[in-house]
Motif scaffolding. Structure first.
Motif, mmCIF file in Angstrom:
data_model
loop_
_atom_site.group_PDB
_atom_site.id
_atom_site.type_symbol
_atom_site.label_atom_id
_atom_site.label_comp_id
_atom_site.label_asym_id
_atom_site.label_seq_id
_atom_site.Cartn_x
_atom_site.Cartn_y
_atom_site.Cartn_z
ATOM 1 N N TRP A 36 1.920 17.936 11.953
ATOM 2 C CA TRP A 36 1.754 16.616 12.555
ATOM 3 C C TRP A 36 0.335 16.534 13.111
ATOM 4 O O TRP A 36 -0.138 17.472 13.768
ATOM 5 N N PHE A 37 -0.291 15.408 12.849
ATOM 6 C CA PHE A 37 -1.618 15.112 13.366
ATOM 7 C C PHE A 37 -1.552 13.740 14.044
ATOM 8 O O PHE A 37 -0.598 12.999 13.850
ATOM 9 N N ARG A 38 -2.582 13.435 14.810
ATOM 10 C CA ARG A 38 -2.631 12.104 15.424
ATOM 11 C C ARG A 38 -4.074 11.641 15.508
ATOM 12 O O ARG A 38 -5.009 12.445 15.537
ATOM 13 N N GLN A 39 -4.213 10.321 15.530
ATOM 14 C CA GLN A 39 -5.532 9.731 15.666
ATOM 15 C C GLN A 39 -5.456 8.556 16.624
ATOM 16 O O GLN A 39 -4.758 7.575 16.373
ATOM 17 N N ARG A 45 -9.137 12.306 13.979
ATOM 18 C CA ARG A 45 -7.776 12.808 13.830
ATOM 19 C C ARG A 45 -7.719 14.256 14.334
ATOM 20 O O ARG A 45 -8.624 15.046 14.061
ATOM 21 N N GLU A 46 -6.658 14.589 15.045
ATOM 22 C CA GLU A 46 -6.531 15.920 15.617
ATOM 23 C C GLU A 46 -5.170 16.528 15.283
ATOM 24 O O GLU A 46 -4.175 15.821 15.135
ATOM 25 N N PHE A 47 -5.171 17.824 15.202
ATOM 26 C CA PHE A 47 -3.942 18.580 14.956
ATOM 27 C C PHE A 47 -3.044 18.504 16.181
ATOM 28 O O PHE A 47 -3.503 18.639 17.317
ATOM 29 N N TYR A 94 0.466 8.677 14.506
ATOM 30 C CA TYR A 94 0.886 10.039 14.194
ATOM 31 C C TYR A 94 1.130 10.153 12.690
ATOM 32 O O TYR A 94 1.844 9.337 12.097
ATOM 33 N N ARG A 106 -6.494 23.455 3.756
ATOM 34 C CA ARG A 106 -6.232 22.174 4.389
ATOM 35 C C ARG A 106 -4.917 21.597 3.878
ATOM 36 O O ARG A 106 -4.375 22.007 2.858
ATOM 37 N N TYR A 107 -4.443 20.606 4.609
ATOM 38 C CA TYR A 107 -3.248 19.896 4.194
ATOM 39 C C TYR A 107 -3.606 18.968 3.032
ATOM 40 O O TYR A 107 -4.606 18.261 3.078
ATOM 41 N N TRP A 110 -0.439 13.520 2.784
ATOM 42 C CA TRP A 110 -0.390 12.815 4.062
ATOM 43 C C TRP A 110 0.524 11.598 3.974
ATOM 44 O O TRP A 110 0.597 10.935 2.937
#
Length: 120
Positions: A36-39, A45-47, A94, A106-107, A110
């Protein structure tokens, strides 16, 4: 091709809780590590959190540790993010993400994101 679909976002007061879900399709979820990441507006965007294919390894950003819990149900091809004690600074879009199991890179995949808004 892997498709990810988030749900569960919304508006909540500070101190409240939300549970986000991420449904995977196109590939058996047990072959994927998930995150899960969020911006937030105006920010990168952050982990937030990550979980290995079988749930044996779990990671959290320092800002959410102790408040958020990631889990997965491979039988349902779904990953969850339980968010408790929410703060206004948790407000963000999210995103669910996936990468092949065992990958250190990397992922690759998305979702479209789900909005979480925490009011003070």
């Amino acid at each position: 091709q892997v498709q990810l679909a988030e749900s569960g976002g919304g508006l909540v007061q500070a101190g409240g809780s939300l549970r986000l879900s991420c449904a995977t399709s196109g590939r058996t979820s047990s072959t994927l590590a998930m995150g899960w990441f969020r911006q937030a507006p105006g920010k990168e965007r952050e982990f937030v959190s990550g979980i290995s294919w079988n749930g044996g390894s779990i990671y959290y950003a320092a800002s959410v540790k102790g408040r958020f819990t990631i889990s997965r149900d491979n039988a349902k091809n779904t990953v969850y993010l339980q968010m408790n004690s929410l703060k206004p600074e948790d407000t963000a879009v999210y995103y669910c993400a996936a990468k092949p199991r065992g990958s250190n890179g990397r992922y690759d995949y998305w979702g479209q994101g789900t909005q979480v808004t925490v009011s003070s």
